[in-house]
Design a protein around this motif. Structure first.
Motif, short mmCIF file in Angstrom:
data_model
loop_
_atom_site.label_atom_id
_atom_site.label_comp_id
_atom_site.label_asym_id
_atom_site.label_seq_id
_atom_site.Cartn_x
_atom_site.Cartn_y
_atom_site.Cartn_z
N PHE A 20 6.49 -2.48 -7.55
CA PHE A 20 6.00 -1.53 -6.55
C PHE A 20 4.55 -1.82 -6.17
O PHE A 20 4.22 -1.99 -5.00
CB PHE A 20 6.13 -0.09 -7.07
CG PHE A 20 5.47 0.93 -6.18
CD1 PHE A 20 6.13 1.43 -5.07
CD2 PHE A 20 4.19 1.38 -6.45
CE1 PHE A 20 5.53 2.36 -4.24
CE2 PHE A 20 3.57 2.31 -5.62
CZ PHE A 20 4.24 2.81 -4.52
N TYR A 21 3.66 -1.90 -7.17
CA TYR A 21 2.23 -2.09 -6.89
C TYR A 21 1.94 -3.46 -6.29
O TYR A 21 1.04 -3.61 -5.48
CB TYR A 21 1.39 -1.81 -8.14
CG TYR A 21 1.33 -0.34 -8.43
CD1 TYR A 21 0.46 0.49 -7.73
CD2 TYR A 21 2.17 0.25 -9.37
CE1 TYR A 21 0.42 1.86 -7.96
CE2 TYR A 21 2.14 1.61 -9.62
CZ TYR A 21 1.25 2.41 -8.91
OH TYR A 21 1.22 3.76 -9.13
N SER A 22 2.71 -4.44 -6.67
CA SER A 22 2.56 -5.77 -6.10
C SER A 22 2.94 -5.77 -4.62
O SER A 22 2.21 -6.28 -3.78
CB SER A 22 3.42 -6.78 -6.87
OG SER A 22 3.36 -8.03 -6.26
N LYS A 23 4.08 -5.17 -4.30
CA LYS A 23 4.57 -5.15 -2.92
C LYS A 23 3.74 -4.24 -2.02
O LYS A 23 3.46 -4.58 -0.88
CB LYS A 23 6.03 -4.71 -2.88
CG LYS A 23 6.99 -5.78 -3.36
CD LYS A 23 8.43 -5.31 -3.26
CE LYS A 23 9.39 -6.40 -3.67
NZ LYS A 23 10.78 -5.94 -3.62
N VAL A 24 3.37 -3.07 -2.52
CA VAL A 24 2.69 -2.09 -1.68
C VAL A 24 1.21 -2.41 -1.50
O VAL A 24 0.66 -2.30 -0.40
CB VAL A 24 2.86 -0.66 -2.24
CG1 VAL A 24 2.04 0.35 -1.46
CG2 VAL A 24 4.34 -0.27 -2.23
N PHE A 25 0.52 -2.83 -2.57
CA PHE A 25 -0.93 -3.03 -2.51
C PHE A 25 -1.36 -4.48 -2.64
O PHE A 25 -2.55 -4.78 -2.57
CB PHE A 25 -1.62 -2.18 -3.58
CG PHE A 25 -1.37 -0.72 -3.42
CD1 PHE A 25 -1.93 -0.02 -2.36
CD2 PHE A 25 -0.54 -0.04 -4.30
CE1 PHE A 25 -1.68 1.34 -2.19
CE2 PHE A 25 -0.30 1.32 -4.14
CZ PHE A 25 -0.87 2.01 -3.08
N GLY A 26 -0.42 -5.39 -2.87
CA GLY A 26 -0.77 -6.80 -2.99
C GLY A 26 -1.45 -7.16 -4.29
O GLY A 26 -2.10 -8.20 -4.38
N TRP A 27 -1.34 -6.32 -5.31
CA TRP A 27 -1.97 -6.61 -6.59
C TRP A 27 -1.33 -7.85 -7.21
O TRP A 27 -0.11 -8.05 -7.13
CB TRP A 27 -1.80 -5.45 -7.56
CG TRP A 27 -2.57 -4.21 -7.19
CD1 TRP A 27 -3.39 -4.03 -6.11
CD2 TRP A 27 -2.56 -2.98 -7.89
NE1 TRP A 27 -3.90 -2.76 -6.12
CE2 TRP A 27 -3.40 -2.08 -7.20
CE3 TRP A 27 -1.91 -2.53 -9.04
CZ2 TRP A 27 -3.64 -0.79 -7.62
CZ3 TRP A 27 -2.14 -1.24 -9.46
CH2 TRP A 27 -3.00 -0.38 -8.77
N GLU A 28 -2.15 -8.69 -7.82
CA GLU A 28 -1.66 -9.85 -8.55
C GLU A 28 -1.33 -9.40 -9.97
O GLU A 28 -2.22 -8.94 -10.70
CB GLU A 28 -2.71 -10.95 -8.56
CG GLU A 28 -2.93 -11.56 -7.20
CD GLU A 28 -3.94 -12.68 -7.24
OE1 GLU A 28 -4.07 -13.36 -8.28
OE2 GLU A 28 -4.62 -12.87 -6.21
N ILE A 29 -0.09 -9.55 -10.35
CA ILE A 29 0.37 -9.06 -11.65
C ILE A 29 0.89 -10.24 -12.46
O ILE A 29 1.76 -10.98 -12.01
CB ILE A 29 1.44 -7.97 -11.47
CG1 ILE A 29 0.83 -6.81 -10.66
CG2 ILE A 29 1.97 -7.51 -12.83
CD1 ILE A 29 1.78 -5.73 -10.27
#
Length: 116
Positions: A20-29
């Motif tokens: 979710f956070y990767s797709k929505v905010f572009g966070w590198e995980i």
């Protein structure tokens, strides 16, 4: 002065949260290490506070904790306890830092970090 240096999102579905956070905010995980996914929210051009996503443990199965850097974790734990905090997990040692988890007087979870 304790400075907020990170965050931890705890979930019983950390893979779903990471997606979710990767797709929505572009966070590198990053790939998980001990049920913990490191998160980078900024870069050298646009700064941000980095953190992680973790499979929430029994004592904090879901929620968000900020990570506060302190000069002395032992002193910070002692001062926090004198001011109504509850120690959830005492001082733990990792390669580059010490970490402890507390609950403040209004039951908000916080992490304390002392770099080595």
């Amino acid at each position: 002065m304790g400075r907020v240096i990170g965050f931890e999102l705890n979930s019983q579905e950390p893979e779903k949260a990471a997606e979710f956070y990767s797709k929505v905010f572009g966070w590198e995980i990053s790939e998980p290490h001990w049920d913990y996914w490191s998160v980078m929210t900024g870069d050298t051009v646009k700064s941000g506070i980095n953190g992680g996503i973790a499979k929430g443990p029994d004592d904090y199965s879901q929620g968000i904790r900020i990570q506060i850097e302190v000069d002395s974790i032992d002193e910070a734990i002692s001062t926090a306890k004198r001011n109504g905090a509850k120690v959830i997990r005492g001082k733990m040692e990792f390669d580059a830092f010490y970490l402890a988890y507390l609950e403040d007087p209004v039951k908000l979870g916080i992490g304390l970090i002392q770099k080595k």
